[in-house]
Design an enzyme around this catalytic site. Sequence first.
Site, mmCIF file in Angstrom:
data_model
loop_
_atom_site.group_PDB
_atom_site.id
_atom_site.type_symbol
_atom_site.label_atom_id
_atom_site.label_comp_id
_atom_site.label_asym_id
_atom_site.label_seq_id
_atom_site.Cartn_x
_atom_site.Cartn_y
_atom_site.Cartn_z
ATOM 1 N N TYR A 122 -1.921 0.548 10.120
ATOM 2 C CA TYR A 122 -1.897 -0.129 8.826
ATOM 3 C C TYR A 122 -0.636 0.239 8.062
ATOM 4 O O TYR A 122 0.062 -0.632 7.513
ATOM 5 C CB TYR A 122 -3.142 0.274 8.033
ATOM 6 C CG TYR A 122 -3.229 -0.332 6.647
ATOM 7 C CD1 TYR A 122 -3.490 -1.684 6.487
ATOM 8 C CD2 TYR A 122 -3.083 0.452 5.510
ATOM 9 C CE1 TYR A 122 -3.599 -2.249 5.222
ATOM 10 C CE2 TYR A 122 -3.177 -0.097 4.246
ATOM 11 C CZ TYR A 122 -3.441 -1.444 4.098
ATOM 12 O OH TYR A 122 -3.536 -1.987 2.850
ATOM 13 N N SER A 133 0.844 -1.192 0.000
ATOM 14 C CA SER A 133 0.000 0.000 0.000
ATOM 15 C C SER A 133 0.878 1.240 0.000
ATOM 16 O O SER A 133 1.958 1.242 0.609
ATOM 17 C CB SER A 133 -0.892 0.013 1.240
ATOM 18 O OG SER A 133 -1.494 1.284 1.420
#
Length: 412
Positions: free
Chosen positions: A235, A222
């Site tokens: 995250y 990501s």
Amino acid sequence: MDDYALSFWIYMGVMAVFVTGTLKRFLAAHVSAMPSLLAWLGATLLVERLCALCMPAVLALAALCAACWLYAAWAAPAPTLPVEGKAVFITGCDTGFGHATAKRLDALGFEVFATVLNLEGQGAKHLRSSCSPRLTLIQVDITQPQQVQQALITTTSKLGMKGLWAVVNNAGVCVNFGDAELSLMSNYRGCMEVNFFGTLSVTKAFLPLLRQNKGRILNISSPSGDQPFPCLASYGASKAALNLFTNTLRHELEPWGVKVCTILPSAFKTGQSSNTEYWEKQYEHLLQNLPPSLLEEYGEEYLMETKELFQSHAKTACEDLSPVVNTIVEALLATHPQARYYAGPGVGLMYFIHSFFPSSLSESFLKKLFMKKTVIPRALRKQNGMTLLNHNNNDISSNNNNITTITTKHPE
């Protein structure tokens, strides 16, 4: 005059070819290809100067032909490897990228080993009904080492001597809600267990098969692992660890002939991201587990806005997963795969700004792009003599539409 007009139109043609090529490279925006982009821009400027110096029409025509030939050669699709005989192991195929990738690879003729959390779930049932008998479903929780080892045994026994071509580490979670200080320790641990340690466990288990076959590892990461997205600390930290591990692995496995790639998708609707009930449960769980003093300093209205911004961002995310699936296929079959792939709208531009602009501008861009927060934490409002008013100037945290404004109280 006619010669001048001909030179002018040839000049415009040359510039159109070079500028179009430059824009195409910019929009593709692979940071690893930036030297090529800069060289392309330099060539554009050189041709522009030559044409501006009134180059003869014949020479300009030759330049145009050469430019068209180079552009055609550059734009031609790169050769790809054959699919026949290639087996791929994919994690996290219940939904999202993993599910769509398993279907696409099976349709292309790959032998697919797809892991799911639930063999009786909707995702597994759909794969059984829509894919060929080549696809093998395996129930695996990648945070459980014994299940990973059992998946390796199942895969090895079915492959026999054929070997494994690639592992696609797709399984991941985003158990995150709010600022770094507000995120629970369980959020940090949950993200690390799946996104980093789970991926690490699968990679280490399957590496002997991949080394034997000079195969490939594709890790779905990501942009939040490289850039400081607001409210994605837990995250992002897990993806940052994954990115560093992937980069290190790529260098270490180069002598073995194993290629290692990172896939960086933009925002897509996957998993629970568009589930309103999911965000409500996350919000209630956070309220129940935050220390009362911390909740008082930030205020429930601050957390409420964060939840609504996450929901709003999820609703605007792209539903078409094909850009990511296409990128995975490209990385699996390219003769010379790239170290990094940027999949989806806007992510290439985001990395271009992050790589070549001052960090202050890059971070400002991220804040405006992702979390446009307007509510100030309660403790800061008190320090600055502020109160939160709705549009009717009543002292409440928010109106029925959750639309709030900040107003400063001036002394009488």
